[in-house]
Design an enzyme around this catalytic site. Structure first.
Site, PDB file in Angstrom:
ATOM      1  N   HIS A 374       0.800  -1.233   0.000  1.00  0.00           N
ATOM      2  CA  HIS A 374       0.000   0.000   0.000  1.00  0.00           C
ATOM      3  C   HIS A 374       0.828   1.277   0.000  1.00  0.00           C
ATOM      4  O   HIS A 374       0.255   2.361   0.173  1.00  0.00           O
ATOM      5  CB  HIS A 374      -0.912   0.052   1.228  1.00  0.00           C
ATOM      6  CG  HIS A 374      -1.944  -1.026   1.294  1.00  0.00           C
ATOM      7  ND1 HIS A 374      -3.236  -0.844   0.864  1.00  0.00           N
ATOM      8  CD2 HIS A 374      -1.880  -2.298   1.743  1.00  0.00           C
ATOM      9  CE1 HIS A 374      -3.936  -1.956   1.068  1.00  0.00           C
ATOM     10  NE2 HIS A 374      -3.118  -2.859   1.593  1.00  0.00           N
ATOM     11  N   LYS A 565      -8.739  13.651   5.113  1.00  0.00           N
ATOM     12  CA  LYS A 565      -7.869  12.476   5.056  1.00  0.00           C
ATOM     13  C   LYS A 565      -6.830  12.668   6.156  1.00  0.00           C
ATOM     14  O   LYS A 565      -6.783  13.724   6.790  1.00  0.00           O
ATOM     15  CB  LYS A 565      -7.170  12.360   3.694  1.00  0.00           C
ATOM     16  CG  LYS A 565      -6.533  13.689   3.230  1.00  0.00           C
ATOM     17  CD  LYS A 565      -5.858  13.572   1.874  1.00  0.00           C
ATOM     18  CE  LYS A 565      -6.821  13.658   0.709  1.00  0.00           C
ATOM     19  NZ  LYS A 565      -6.908  12.430  -0.087  1.00  0.00           N
ATOM     20  N   ARG A 566      -5.977  11.642   6.407  1.00  0.00           N
ATOM     21  CA  ARG A 566      -4.885  11.825   7.346  1.00  0.00           C
ATOM     22  C   ARG A 566      -4.049  13.034   6.948  1.00  0.00           C
ATOM     23  O   ARG A 566      -3.898  13.338   5.754  1.00  0.00           O
ATOM     24  CB  ARG A 566      -4.012  10.564   7.389  1.00  0.00           C
ATOM     25  CG  ARG A 566      -4.669   9.407   8.078  1.00  0.00           C
ATOM     26  CD  ARG A 566      -5.042   9.726   9.511  1.00  0.00           C
ATOM     27  NE  ARG A 566      -3.886   9.962  10.337  1.00  0.00           N
ATOM     28  CZ  ARG A 566      -3.322   9.052  11.124  1.00  0.00           C
ATOM     29  NH1 ARG A 566      -3.831   7.835  11.204  1.00  0.00           N
ATOM     30  NH2 ARG A 566      -2.264   9.349  11.851  1.00  0.00           N
ATOM     31  N   LYS A 571       0.368  14.436   1.237  1.00  0.00           N
ATOM     32  CA  LYS A 571      -1.020  14.685   0.814  1.00  0.00           C
ATOM     33  C   LYS A 571      -1.279  16.179   0.563  1.00  0.00           C
ATOM     34  O   LYS A 571      -2.288  16.570   0.004  1.00  0.00           O
ATOM     35  CB  LYS A 571      -1.992  14.134   1.851  1.00  0.00           C
ATOM     36  CG  LYS A 571      -1.930  12.601   1.995  1.00  0.00           C
ATOM     37  CD  LYS A 571      -2.889  12.096   3.067  1.00  0.00           C
ATOM     38  CE  LYS A 571      -2.721  10.614   3.385  1.00  0.00           C
ATOM     39  NZ  LYS A 571      -3.385   9.726   2.398  1.00  0.00           N
ATOM     40  N   THR A 673      -8.860   6.392  -1.511  1.00  0.00           N
ATOM     41  CA  THR A 673     -10.199   5.818  -1.608  1.00  0.00           C
ATOM     42  C   THR A 673     -11.248   6.885  -1.305  1.00  0.00           C
ATOM     43  O   THR A 673     -12.371   6.798  -1.788  1.00  0.00           O
ATOM     44  CB  THR A 673     -10.364   4.630  -0.629  1.00  0.00           C
ATOM     45  OG1 THR A 673      -9.802   5.004   0.637  1.00  0.00           O
ATOM     46  CG2 THR A 673      -9.664   3.397  -1.152  1.00  0.00           C
ATOM     47  N   LYS A 677     -15.107   7.923  -2.967  1.00  0.00           N
ATOM     48  CA  LYS A 677     -16.345   8.188  -2.213  1.00  0.00           C
ATOM     49  C   LYS A 677     -16.924   9.542  -2.614  1.00  0.00           C
ATOM     50  O   LYS A 677     -18.145   9.687  -2.804  1.00  0.00           O
ATOM     51  CB  LYS A 677     -16.067   8.160  -0.706  1.00  0.00           C
ATOM     52  CG  LYS A 677     -15.630   6.796  -0.206  1.00  0.00           C
ATOM     53  CD  LYS A 677     -14.989   6.849   1.188  1.00  0.00           C
ATOM     54  CE  LYS A 677     -14.228   5.545   1.450  1.00  0.00           C
ATOM     55  NZ  LYS A 677     -13.313   5.628   2.613  1.00  0.00           N
TER      56      LYS A 677
HETATM   57  F1  GPW Z   1       1.961   2.609   4.755  1.00  0.00           F
HETATM   58  N1  GPW Z   1      -2.280   3.462   3.570  1.00  0.00           N
HETATM   59  C1  GPW Z   1      -2.759   3.758   4.821  1.00  0.00           C
HETATM   60  F2  GPW Z   1       1.171   1.381   3.195  1.00  0.00           F
HETATM   61  O1  GPW Z   1      -3.875   4.245   4.986  1.00  0.00           O
HETATM   62  F3  GPW Z   1       1.005   0.772   5.222  1.00  0.00           F
HETATM   63  N2  GPW Z   1      -2.000   3.476   5.914  1.00  0.00           N
HETATM   64  C2  GPW Z   1      -0.783   2.888   5.812  1.00  0.00           C
HETATM   65  O2  GPW Z   1      -0.112   2.685   6.823  1.00  0.00           O
HETATM   66  C3  GPW Z   1      -0.319   2.535   4.518  1.00  0.00           C
HETATM   67  C4  GPW Z   1      -1.067   2.870   3.423  1.00  0.00           C
HETATM   68  C5  GPW Z   1       0.985   1.830   4.410  1.00  0.00           C
HETATM   69  C6  GPW Z   1      -3.166   3.776   2.433  1.00  0.00           C
HETATM   70  C7  GPW Z   1      -2.527   4.490   1.261  1.00  0.00           C
HETATM   71  O3  GPW Z   1      -1.810   5.621   1.724  1.00  0.00           O
HETATM   72  C8  GPW Z   1      -3.643   4.921   0.307  1.00  0.00           C
HETATM   73  O4  GPW Z   1      -3.120   5.516  -0.846  1.00  0.00           O
HETATM   74  C9  GPW Z   1      -4.483   3.700  -0.090  1.00  0.00           C
HETATM   75  O5  GPW Z   1      -5.624   4.103  -0.798  1.00  0.00           O
HETATM   76  C10 GPW Z   1      -4.924   2.922   1.133  1.00  0.00           C
HETATM   77  O6  GPW Z   1      -3.815   2.602   1.980  1.00  0.00           O
HETATM   78  C11 GPW Z   1      -5.620   1.630   0.778  1.00  0.00           C
HETATM   79  O7  GPW Z   1      -4.880   0.913  -0.172  1.00  0.00           O
END
Ligand code: GPW
Length: 830
Positions: A374, A565-566, A571, A673, A677
């Site tokens: 991710h 978002k975070r 971002k 994501t 939405k």
């Molecule tokens: F770093 N994402 C997240 F890859 O929400 F683990 N937390 C995390 O710790 C990580 C990824 C990690 C997110 C991505 O930033 C986002 O772009 C993506 O849509 C989401 O994971 C689901 O795939």
């Protein structure tokens, strides 16, 4: 013996209860029964919270009927199970989702109304299950819902944190973190399963033992053991057709109290063990896309991985002779590298406990696991110091060395790799204090590795996994993320759902891609007007929330321009705030111009230790305080930061946006994501060519999305050239004036230097390309200002967005995983 009617007996000779009926009369009667006999409250004196509990229990009965049906059906069919291992499940509230999927929303509403209770009011009292940080955890929740909705026999495995993601308050503009306590009043959705509990070891020694007539083998004798106890939550799919299980592990001491210590008067010491054990599942780590690096985090990762694997193995052995066909019966998906230690743990269980030879165990392991990546951000890639890993998990460390040796042998002997190439694929990073690379471990231990958008998957092949991709060119594939249309359209936006149903019938509820049938209605003025009226109502609802929570009034006829978002540098909330300041300057300098009123809305949490992210929150709040109080801009510009962003707040925000901000530095957002939405609910997107924005552009068409800024390869190029912001700032007066305003302390007169380091980073480095992209972003925003004055055009584009977003359903994502990776679910041989 008791007399029973043969026909009413099931296999165990126990009379089945009557299935629950769904009419309002029965529901009303049963809700009051729960209130009386399960909660011990008289309807006359029951509080709202009691009604919520009673309603939940009555709904839960109905879920259980479907849950058992699903289990029986699966036992009959005997197909392949999918186990989704995730450190996070960001579920939110469950009642509305459950009754929507069971078709009970109206009957329950009517049942409660008979007692003068409003469903919409009591729903709000349910705490969010916030067992996740952001996108990754929310994706896991959407996937659980979509697996149940598409008929995939899915089992979620994770951690039952006592404290979920922290609550955020804003005090004097700054983030304050408060503990979250979702379990204080109990959790009516979960079932404790004391019979499903496993011992989890830590530390200790590994020794070789030689028993007569058997090959020598390694035995791990852990120094500590804790118990993992299962808690199950049913996950209801659309139309209740299937109910899957989310199994979360809670840590307990094997001996909750050391009696000899207690008896000798050491009352505190007697509890040390249980406190230490229970600490493992006490709290969710709040760092998103950033490695935490603490020992407790590695304990959490191993704890839930080992418990889940032991559970999977036990169930397999209940139904099969041995484990050699494990991969035919279960697929295990690793949600990022947080459960990657599972690769070593399954090898340990197969080789040390179940007596498999190494090679066969390795074949089974790779066939069973698959891994989703991710992120490409270096600071988020997990790598554990060898000394820590070895101390906590000595046998797993040996196994990782052995896996590594095998891979390196293969690379050197079969592919002629030299030392440099070997170092690049090694599971051990020899560079900065030896570390285990969890991404590499997950990669080599899986038969399939996927990214979460087309661009991200391409970049994975070129960057983090370039060398492993060369060695195993067929392993990486793409699975673009999606979101569940039940929660994010039907439940969050009943108005729009109603309008679409009226226009094209209810078929899109079962197959969201049919929503394309409203596409032509973009040209229908009457439809556009109704579409816009629903948006207006949703904006009014959000304006009320803003008014109540923050005592700021915003005008629903302004553009609602939203970034939620975070908070993270990549971002680029900072870019958005700078643009707000520049706009503020321009409105004040040119009050005579025809400005389009805009409300800039922010929400999101910063990791407690992420200094820059917290400064960005502080800046947004400080800027809002000054702009919102300035009579010179009247209602032309407002800047609002809504505290404590969570799933429930997102459900109000997504339907209320005109404009969705998806402005990450290109190449850095794996997918996103929230972008999906928003667009599904008819917001236009302003965004970079990053993550799934690229595919959204392909689906909605270039006239219906507003793309600006550097591409991923241009960003990479500038970074190689050691790009800095100074010359751009010198040549861009609007940017310079905005930054000067920040540096002058205009927004923080009490502490004028508060944001100096944020600004100087732009001059010296501009790592996130904020200066580089400012002008393109500004220009695109002004195009949108102009477009908003032509409401017909704007609303037509909004309709096209909703109509063309069906592909971004997590049902589509899940079907692709099921077909290409898991080989499980409907239509698979199984
Ligand atoms: F770093 N994402 C997240 F890859 O929400 F683990 N937390 C995390 O710790 C990580 C990824 C990690 C997110 C991505 O930033 C986002 O772009 C993506 O849509 C989401 O994971 C689901 O795939």
């Amino acid at each position: 013996p008791v007399q029973t009617n043969e026909a009413a007996l099931n296999g165990n000779g126990v009379q089945k209860p009557e299935p629950r009926l769904n009419d309002p009369d029965t529901l009303a009667r049963q809700i009051v029964e729960k209130l009386t006999y399960s909660i011990g409250k008289n309807p006359a004196s029951a509080r709202k919270y009691d009604w919520l509990r009673a309603t939940t229990l009555a709904v839960r009965d109905r879920i259980i009927d479907h849950w058992f049906e699903s289990a029986d059906r699966f036992a009959e069919e005997g197909g392949k199970r999918v186990c989704y291992l995730s450190m996070e499940f960001l579920i939110g509230r469950m009642l509305r989702d459950a009754i929507n999927n069971l078709g009970l929303t109206e009957p329950v509403r009517e049942a409660l109304a008979r007692y003068g209770v409003e469903l919409d009011m009591i729903e709000l009292l349910e705490p969010d299950a916030a067992l996740g940080n952001g996108g990754l955890g929310r994706l896991a929740a959407c996937f659980m819902e979509s697996m149940a909705s598409t008929g995939v026999p899915g089992y979620g495995y994770g951690i039952r944190y006592v404290h979920g993601f922290f609550r955020q308050e804003i005090a004097d503009g700054a983030q304050v973190e408060l503990p979250e306590n979702w379990l204080v009043h109990g959790n009516p959705w979960e079932f404790e399963r004391r019979n499903a509990s496993y011992e989890i070891g830590f530390g200790g020694k590994v020794s070789m033992i030689q028993e007569a007539g058997r090959p020598a083998r390694q035995v791990w004798r852990p120094a500590e053991r804790v118990l993992a106890v299962a808690y199950d939550t049913p996950m209801v799919g659309w139309r209740g057709r299937q109910v899957n299980t989310l199994r979360l592990w809670s840590a307990q001491a094997l001996d909750p109290i050391l009696l000899d210590a207690f008896n000798s008067g050491d009352h505190i010491g007697a509890l040390v063990e249980s406190n230490k054990a229970e600490a493992i599942t006490r709290v969710l780590y709040p760092a998103d896309s950033h490695q935490a690096g603490q020992e407790l985090r590695l304990r959490q990762e191993y704890f839930f991985s080992s418990a889940s694997l032991q559970d999977i193995i036990r169930r397999h052995l209940e139904e099969n002779d041995n484990l050699s066909n494990l991969a035919d019966k279960v697929a295990i998906q690793l949600n990022d590298t947080h459960p990657a230690v599972s690769v070593a743990e399954l090898m340990r269980l197969l080789v040390d406990v179940h007596g498999f030879g190494w090679d066969e165990a390795w074949t089974i392991t790779r066939a069973t696991f698959s891994y989703t990546n991710h992120t490409l951000l270096p600071e988020a890639l997990e790598h554990w110091p060898i000394h820590l890993f070895e101390r906590l998990l000595p046998r797993q460390m040996q196994i990782i060395y052995a896996i590594n040796a095998g891979i390196i042998r293969e690379a050197a002997q079969e592919h002629g790799y030299d030392d440099g190439q070997v170092a690049a694929i090694s599971l051990i990073d020899e560079g900065n204090g030896r570390r285990v690379r969890m991404g590499q471990l997950a990669f080599v231990g899986s038969h399939a590795v996927n990214g979460v958008s087309a661009l991200h998957t391409d970049l994975m092949k070129q960057t983090v996994f370039r060398d492993l991709h060369e060695l195993y060119p067929d392993r990486i594939q793409n699975k673009t993320n999606g979101v569940t249309p039940r929660r994010w359209l039907m439940e969050a936006n009943p108005g729009l759902t109603g309008l679409i149903t009226e226009a094209i019938g209810p078929g899109f509820l079962d197959d969201i891609e049919k929503i394309i049938e409203i596409d032509d209605l973009a040209d229908d003025a009457a439809f556009r007007e109704r579409f816009a009226a629903i948006k207006r109502q949703n904006k009014e609802r959000l304006a009320n929330v803003i008014g109540e929570r923050m005592a700021t009034s915003v005008d629903p006829s302004a553009i609602f321009d939203i970034q939620v978002k975070r908070i993270h540098e990549y971002k680029r909330q900072f870019l958005n705030i700078i643009e707000a300041i520049a706009l503020y300057d321009q409105i004040r300098s040119h009050p005579e111009r025809n400005w389009t009123p805009r409300v800039k809305i922010f929400a999101g949490k910063a990791a407690p230790s992420y200094v820059q992210a917290k400064e960005i929150i502080h800046l947004a709040n400080d800027v809002g305080r000054v702009i919102n109080a300035d009579p010179a801009v009247r209602d032309l510009l407002k800047v609002v930061f809504i505290p404590n962003y969570n799933v429930s707040l997102a459900e109000i925000i997504m339907p209320a946006a005109d404009l969705s901000e998806q402005i990450s530095t290109a190449g850095l957002e794996a997918s996103g994501t929230g972008n999906m939405k928003f667009a599904l609910n008819g917001a236009l997107t302003i965004g970079t060519l990053d993550g799934a924005n690229v595919e959204m552009l392909e689906h909605v068409g270039e006239d219906n999305i507003f793309i600006f800024g550097l591409t991923a390869s241009e960003v990479a190029q500038r970074r190689r050239e050691a790009h800095s912001g100074r010359s751009i700032i010198d040549n861009e007066p609007m940017l310079r004036e905005a930054l000067d305003a920040i540096s002058s302390g205009l927004f923080c007169p009490d502490s004028p230097s508060r944001f100096h380091s944020l600004v100087s980073n732009l001059y010296n480095n501009d790592w996130w390309m904020i200066c580089a992209d400012f002008k393109a972003y500004w220009d695109t925003q002004r195009t949108l200002d102009d477009l908003y004055t032509r409401q017909d055009e704007w609303q037509a584009k909004a309709v096209h967005n909703t109509a063309r977003m069906g592909w971004f359903s997590s049902d589509r994502s899940i079907r692709e995983y099921a077909r290409d990776i898991w080989k499980a679910g409907p239509g698979q041989a199984g």
